[in-house]
Motif scaffolding. Sequence first.
Motif, PDB file in Angstrom:
ATOM      1  N   VAL A 252     -15.859  -1.563   0.729  1.00 12.32           N
ATOM      2  CA  VAL A 252     -14.769  -1.583  -0.247  1.00 12.32           C
ATOM      3  C   VAL A 252     -13.466  -1.721   0.527  1.00 12.32           C
ATOM      4  O   VAL A 252     -13.222  -0.952   1.468  1.00 12.32           O
ATOM      5  CB  VAL A 252     -14.739  -0.307  -1.106  1.00 12.32           C
ATOM      6  CG1 VAL A 252     -13.579  -0.371  -2.108  1.00 12.32           C
ATOM      7  CG2 VAL A 252     -16.057  -0.085  -1.825  1.00 12.32           C
ATOM      8  N   SER A 253     -12.653  -2.678   0.138  1.00 23.16           N
ATOM      9  CA  SER A 253     -11.348  -2.870   0.768  1.00 23.16           C
ATOM     10  C   SER A 253     -10.255  -2.679  -0.271  1.00 23.16           C
ATOM     11  O   SER A 253     -10.375  -3.159  -1.405  1.00 23.16           O
ATOM     12  CB  SER A 253     -11.230  -4.278   1.371  1.00 23.16           C
ATOM     13  OG  SER A 253     -12.199  -4.486   2.379  1.00 23.16           O
ATOM     14  N   VAL A 254      -9.213  -1.973   0.116  1.00 21.59           N
ATOM     15  CA  VAL A 254      -8.027  -1.812  -0.727  1.00 21.59           C
ATOM     16  C   VAL A 254      -6.852  -2.418   0.028  1.00 21.59           C
ATOM     17  O   VAL A 254      -6.444  -1.913   1.077  1.00 21.59           O
ATOM     18  CB  VAL A 254      -7.768  -0.333  -1.068  1.00 21.59           C
ATOM     19  CG1 VAL A 254      -6.500  -0.212  -1.921  1.00 21.59           C
ATOM     20  CG2 VAL A 254      -8.956   0.283  -1.804  1.00 21.59           C
ATOM     21  N   PHE A 255      -6.334  -3.512  -0.497  1.00 22.37           N
ATOM     22  CA  PHE A 255      -5.210  -4.212   0.120  1.00 22.37           C
ATOM     23  C   PHE A 255      -3.911  -3.806  -0.592  1.00 22.37           C
ATOM     24  O   PHE A 255      -3.850  -3.801  -1.824  1.00 22.37           O
ATOM     25  CB  PHE A 255      -5.384  -5.726  -0.004  1.00 22.37           C
ATOM     26  CG  PHE A 255      -6.651  -6.247   0.628  1.00 22.37           C
ATOM     27  CD1 PHE A 255      -6.725  -6.444   1.997  1.00 22.37           C
ATOM     28  CD2 PHE A 255      -7.755  -6.537  -0.151  1.00 22.37           C
ATOM     29  CE1 PHE A 255      -7.886  -6.924   2.584  1.00 22.37           C
ATOM     30  CE2 PHE A 255      -8.922  -7.028   0.421  1.00 22.37           C
ATOM     31  CZ  PHE A 255      -8.993  -7.223   1.794  1.00 22.37           C
ATOM     32  N   THR A 256      -2.888  -3.493   0.193  1.00 23.04           N
ATOM     33  CA  THR A 256      -1.586  -3.110  -0.367  1.00 23.04           C
ATOM     34  C   THR A 256      -0.473  -3.767   0.452  1.00 23.04           C
ATOM     35  O   THR A 256      -0.715  -4.387   1.479  1.00 23.04           O
ATOM     36  CB  THR A 256      -1.404  -1.582  -0.363  1.00 23.04           C
ATOM     37  OG1 THR A 256      -1.576  -1.087   0.977  1.00 23.04           O
ATOM     38  CG2 THR A 256      -2.407  -0.892  -1.285  1.00 23.04           C
ATOM     39  N   VAL A 257       0.754  -3.592  -0.034  1.00 24.20           N
ATOM     40  CA  VAL A 257       1.957  -4.151   0.577  1.00 24.20           C
ATOM     41  C   VAL A 257       1.862  -5.676   0.643  1.00 24.20           C
ATOM     42  O   VAL A 257       1.708  -6.284   1.708  1.00 24.20           O
ATOM     43  CB  VAL A 257       2.227  -3.565   1.983  1.00 24.20           C
ATOM     44  CG1 VAL A 257       3.654  -3.924   2.410  1.00 24.20           C
ATOM     45  CG2 VAL A 257       2.017  -2.071   2.025  1.00 24.20           C
ATOM     46  N   PRO A 258       1.935  -6.333  -0.507  1.00 24.48           N
ATOM     47  CA  PRO A 258       1.861  -7.795  -0.502  1.00 24.48           C
ATOM     48  C   PRO A 258       3.051  -8.419   0.208  1.00 24.48           C
ATOM     49  O   PRO A 258       4.176  -7.939   0.099  1.00 24.48           O
ATOM     50  CB  PRO A 258       1.863  -8.151  -1.991  1.00 24.48           C
ATOM     51  CG  PRO A 258       2.504  -6.978  -2.668  1.00 24.48           C
ATOM     52  CD  PRO A 258       2.124  -5.783  -1.854  1.00 24.48           C
ATOM     53  N   ARG A 259       2.761  -9.505   0.921  1.00 25.13           N
ATOM     54  CA  ARG A 259       3.802 -10.295   1.578  1.00 25.13           C
ATOM     55  C   ARG A 259       3.726 -11.701   1.009  1.00 25.13           C
ATOM     56  O   ARG A 259       3.019 -12.559   1.550  1.00 25.13           O
ATOM     57  CB  ARG A 259       3.572 -10.306   3.090  1.00 25.13           C
ATOM     58  CG  ARG A 259       3.732  -8.967   3.787  1.00 25.13           C
ATOM     59  CD  ARG A 259       5.189  -8.567   3.896  1.00 25.13           C
ATOM     60  NE  ARG A 259       5.989  -9.593   4.559  1.00 25.13           N
ATOM     61  CZ  ARG A 259       6.105  -9.704   5.881  1.00 25.13           C
ATOM     62  NH1 ARG A 259       5.490  -8.851   6.680  1.00 25.13           N
ATOM     63  NH2 ARG A 259       6.847 -10.666   6.405  1.00 25.13           N
ATOM     64  N   PRO A 260       4.414 -11.967  -0.096  1.00 28.82           N
ATOM     65  CA  PRO A 260       4.329 -13.303  -0.715  1.00 28.82           C
ATOM     66  C   PRO A 260       4.659 -14.435   0.238  1.00 28.82           C
ATOM     67  O   PRO A 260       4.044 -15.508   0.180  1.00 28.82           O
ATOM     68  CB  PRO A 260       5.337 -13.216  -1.863  1.00 28.82           C
ATOM     69  CG  PRO A 260       5.376 -11.758  -2.215  1.00 28.82           C
ATOM     70  CD  PRO A 260       5.236 -11.046  -0.897  1.00 28.82           C
ATOM     71  N   ASP A 261       5.607 -14.197   1.141  1.00 28.39           N
ATOM     72  CA  ASP A 261       5.990 -15.254   2.078  1.00 28.39           C
ATOM     73  C   ASP A 261       4.884 -15.575   3.083  1.00 28.39           C
ATOM     74  O   ASP A 261       4.799 -16.689   3.599  1.00 28.39           O
ATOM     75  CB  ASP A 261       7.275 -14.866   2.820  1.00 28.39           C
ATOM     76  CG  ASP A 261       7.140 -13.547   3.573  1.00 28.39           C
ATOM     77  OD1 ASP A 261       6.418 -12.652   3.079  1.00 28.39           O
ATOM     78  OD2 ASP A 261       7.748 -13.410   4.646  1.00 28.39           O
ATOM     79  N   LYS A 262       4.028 -14.599   3.336  1.00 25.07           N
ATOM     80  CA  LYS A 262       2.904 -14.784   4.259  1.00 25.07           C
ATOM     81  C   LYS A 262       1.592 -15.051   3.531  1.00 25.07           C
ATOM     82  O   LYS A 262       0.566 -15.318   4.172  1.00 25.07           O
ATOM     83  CB  LYS A 262       2.723 -13.531   5.132  1.00 25.07           C
ATOM     84  CG  LYS A 262       3.939 -13.123   5.930  1.00 25.07           C
ATOM     85  CD  LYS A 262       4.249 -14.114   7.030  1.00 25.07           C
ATOM     86  CE  LYS A 262       5.382 -13.598   7.923  1.00 25.07           C
ATOM     87  NZ  LYS A 262       5.736 -14.572   8.979  1.00 25.07           N
ATOM     88  N   ALA A 263       1.599 -14.931   2.195  1.00 25.62           N
ATOM     89  CA  ALA A 263       0.383 -15.089   1.396  1.00 25.62           C
ATOM     90  C   ALA A 263      -0.713 -14.152   1.888  1.00 25.62           C
ATOM     91  O   ALA A 263      -1.880 -14.531   2.016  1.00 25.62           O
ATOM     92  CB  ALA A 263      -0.102 -16.538   1.396  1.00 25.62           C
ATOM     93  N   ASP A 264      -0.339 -12.894   2.140  1.00 26.81           N
ATOM     94  CA  ASP A 264      -1.318 -11.910   2.599  1.00 26.81           C
ATOM     95  C   ASP A 264      -0.774 -10.506   2.336  1.00 26.81           C
ATOM     96  O   ASP A 264       0.402 -10.331   1.981  1.00 26.81           O
ATOM     97  CB  ASP A 264      -1.605 -12.085   4.088  1.00 26.81           C
ATOM     98  CG  ASP A 264      -2.952 -11.500   4.498  1.00 26.81           C
ATOM     99  OD1 ASP A 264      -3.660 -10.927   3.637  1.00 26.81           O
ATOM    100  OD2 ASP A 264      -3.305 -11.619   5.689  1.00 26.81           O
TER     101      ASP A 264
END
Length: 209
Positions: free
Chosen positions: A160-172
């Motif tokens: 299970v992965s929880v991704f946070t802190v989006p970086r729209p400029d980096k698309a990640d």
Amino acid sequence: MTELLDDDPGTDLREVLWRVRTHMELPEGFRAEIIEADEDSGCIEVSHTGPHAHARAANRLRNAMDAHLSDGPYAVRFGIDIVDRRRVWCPDAVIALEDDVENGTCEYGLAASEVPLVAEVVAPGHEERERDRVRKRRAYAQAGIPVYVLIDDYDLRGTVSVFTVPRPDKADYAAEHRVPYGMDVEVPEGPAKGFVIGEAITGPPRDDG
């Protein structure tokens, strides 16, 4: 649908894909998404909503998350499109304000800016794994969705992965918390803060074979 393509030869591909997508009628059990697109490239991707094991994990996640949110203004749903700049996704679970879930925030679905969390359960197949692990991660980060939860039967014995802190400029996403099946992971922020994803949702670690 020919008329959708002929009225403006200068229309870029995103607009063409969007017009076709909004006029599609699919049989039950299928979804059509524009995961990534720009003025020159992109496609409408039609996929099945997943086999029984996939649906079971997704249902467990939705039911548990809905119970966690029951005292607040947010709700979790499935089968609702998220829309962002002529792209459209239909996650396995999405959190939104309950009024928005009932009424929609734009004509064709929920605006990505109103969505604090999306979740996907990886379906079997190479293309399906690449879609959820790579392209949807990239697209959700680009749209600025704060939390992306990924339940993956096919990573080792399940993760299970929880991704946070989006970086729209980096698309990640700048932050990732990944645990194997059998360990708990909490959603760290947003309306689902403190929600625990563990074996009750994922099931036990998968067999090595």
